[in-house]
Design an enzyme around this catalytic site. Structure first.
Site, short mmCIF file in Angstrom:
data_model
loop_
_atom_site.label_atom_id
_atom_site.label_comp_id
_atom_site.label_asym_id
_atom_site.label_seq_id
_atom_site.Cartn_x
_atom_site.Cartn_y
_atom_site.Cartn_z
N GLU A 48 -0.59 0.96 7.44
CA GLU A 48 -1.24 -0.31 7.77
C GLU A 48 -2.31 -0.65 6.73
O GLU A 48 -2.42 -1.80 6.29
CB GLU A 48 -1.85 -0.24 9.17
CG GLU A 48 -0.82 0.02 10.26
CD GLU A 48 -0.49 1.50 10.43
OE1 GLU A 48 0.47 1.78 11.18
OE2 GLU A 48 -1.18 2.36 9.82
N ARG A 105 -3.07 15.81 11.81
CA ARG A 105 -3.56 14.62 12.50
C ARG A 105 -3.50 14.75 14.02
O ARG A 105 -3.94 13.84 14.72
CB ARG A 105 -2.76 13.39 12.05
CG ARG A 105 -1.33 13.39 12.57
CD ARG A 105 -0.42 12.41 11.86
NE ARG A 105 -0.88 11.05 11.79
CZ ARG A 105 -0.18 10.07 11.21
NH1 ARG A 105 1.01 10.32 10.68
NH2 ARG A 105 -0.66 8.84 11.17
N ASN A 144 9.03 1.61 10.34
CA ASN A 144 8.33 2.76 9.73
C ASN A 144 8.50 4.04 10.56
O ASN A 144 7.51 4.65 10.99
CB ASN A 144 6.85 2.43 9.56
CG ASN A 144 6.45 2.28 8.10
OD1 ASN A 144 6.99 2.94 7.23
ND2 ASN A 144 5.51 1.40 7.84
N ARG A 172 8.81 7.76 11.64
CA ARG A 172 8.32 9.05 11.13
C ARG A 172 8.86 10.16 12.03
O ARG A 172 8.42 10.31 13.17
CB ARG A 172 6.80 9.09 11.10
CG ARG A 172 6.16 8.11 10.13
CD ARG A 172 6.42 8.51 8.68
NE ARG A 172 5.70 7.67 7.75
CZ ARG A 172 6.16 6.54 7.22
NH1 ARG A 172 7.37 6.11 7.58
NH2 ARG A 172 5.46 5.84 6.37
N ARG A 232 15.97 -1.75 1.17
CA ARG A 232 17.01 -0.86 0.69
C ARG A 232 16.57 0.01 -0.49
O ARG A 232 17.38 0.56 -1.23
CB ARG A 232 18.24 -1.65 0.28
CG ARG A 232 18.69 -2.72 1.26
CD ARG A 232 20.02 -3.34 0.84
NE ARG A 232 20.25 -4.62 1.48
CZ ARG A 232 20.63 -4.78 2.74
NH1 ARG A 232 20.81 -3.72 3.50
NH2 ARG A 232 20.81 -5.99 3.25
N ASP A 261 5.57 -0.23 1.96
CA ASP A 261 4.38 -0.98 2.38
C ASP A 261 4.04 -2.05 1.36
O ASP A 261 3.62 -3.16 1.71
CB ASP A 261 3.20 -0.03 2.56
CG ASP A 261 3.46 1.05 3.59
OD1 ASP A 261 4.20 0.78 4.56
OD2 ASP A 261 2.95 2.16 3.41
#
Length: 345
Positions: free
Chosen positions: A46, A115, A175, A177, A255, A286
């Site tokens: 972000e 994290r 996005n 993960r 892509r 991003d």
């Protein structure tokens, strides 16, 4: 005689509002197990988009939660230096997230996250009220934030629903993960979330996480990445059509080196990647998103948005760092118009 002073006017809405977890990224130039020096950077999908859009001349706000530690101070200093308005909270009892990024070989980069239980994962709906009340032309969301914790998921759902109800453009970048959640968990959250978005952005293997039906001959969209090229193209078209039927206006498919495409009710557009020497692919998606949304804010058509997205992505892969090499508006013409390997004098 003193003139009467009326009530202070509300600050103008920013062009783009985004929120999520930003971390400190410690980058190595080789295998971490061999030791050596580490470079300190800010990482976060972000905030990468926020920097990219701000450098292209737009007003941007970022919301998030950071620890009361030097890592959090570093992130705030870096984002402020990029002209980004901050709507953050400091959590006194949690640490700012950290990740190590290892350049294992020239072609393989590995991320190691620290994290779990971070300050950023405590983000909740109440952290977004002030930023949403101030307004934005575009609210940009990612699936990463929704994966951080139940509270963060609620924050994403709250923001998407409120922004859509208040007439903001809602951009959702899937996005995905795999270190944060499974594809099944992601699909259960992101498929309904996409219904609030006017723009859905995904890589070609992520579309199945936001389009939940079944394709021709019973082929599951979730398995579209495993079919042959012709079948994959048909599955992509069917998934995009499903999203459009549910109110999404633009389905943007990234892509990588093969470029990008956009599906709308008016047709389909494709654009190749800008040829450059690839140095670091981290943050390229991003950067593309930042370029695409910047052109949307400028009123460009779909082709123009794809072109600026491709240019921004090319800057990202041909420079080191998640966002450090992203272009200013005047620099967009450097790629494509300048012969490779030349020096401007």
């Amino acid at each position: 005689m003193t003139a009467a002073v009326g009530p202070a006017s509300a600050p103008p809405a920013v062009d783009l509002l985004t929120f999520g977890e930003s971390m400190v990224s410690l980058r190595s130039a080789g295998p971490l197990s061999a030791g050596g020096s580490l470079g300190m950077h800010v990482a976060g999908a972000e905030s990468n988009v926020a920097v990219g859009v701000a450098r292209l001349g737009h007003s941007v706000s970022w919301a998030g939660v950071l620890g009361a530690d030097p890592h959090g101070e570093f992130i705030l200093r870096q984002l402020r230096a990029e002209g980004i308005a901050l709507r953050h909270r400091i959590h006194a009892a949690r640490n700012t997230g950290v990740m190590f990024l290892e350049q294992r070989t020239a072609d393989v980069t590995r991320a190691f996250y620290y994290r779990a239980g971070s300050a950023g994962s405590t983000l909740g709906p109440e952290d977004l009220d002030r930023a949403l009340t101030a307004g934005a032309r575009i609210l940009h969301l990612t699936g990463i934030t929704a994966a951080l914790s139940p509270d963060a998921r609620k924050a994403v759902e709250y923001a998407a629903e409120r922004a859509a109800a208040e007439g903001m453009e809602v951009s959702l970048d899937v996005n995905y993960r795999s270190k944060l959640w499974s594809r099944e968990e992601a699909r259960a959250v992101l498929t309904p979330l996409a219904r609030y978005a006017s723009i859905v952005i995904a890589s070609d293997d992520e579309l199945g996480l936001v389009a939940g039906g079944a394709g021709p001959a019973g082929t599951s969209y979730a398995g579209a990445a495993d079919v042959a090229d012709a079948g994959a193209d048909a599955a992509e078209t069917a998934m995009a059509a499903e999203l459009l039927e549910h109110g999404v206006r633009e389905v943007v498919v990234k892509r990588g080196a093969a470029g990008a495409g956009v599906h709308t009710a008016g047709g389909r557009w494709e654009a190749p990647a800008v040829p450059v020497t690839s140095i670091d692919t981290v943050g390229a998606g991003d950067a593309f998103t930042a370029g695409y949304l910047s052109a949307l804010l400028d009123g460009a058509d779909v082709a123009g948005r794809l072109q600026r997205g491709a240019l921004a992505g090319a800057f990202a892969v041909s420079t080191a760092g998640d966002w450090e090499g992203l272009p200013g508006r005047a620099e967009l013409a450097l790629l494509g118009a300048t012969p490779s390997g030349t020096t401007q004098r």
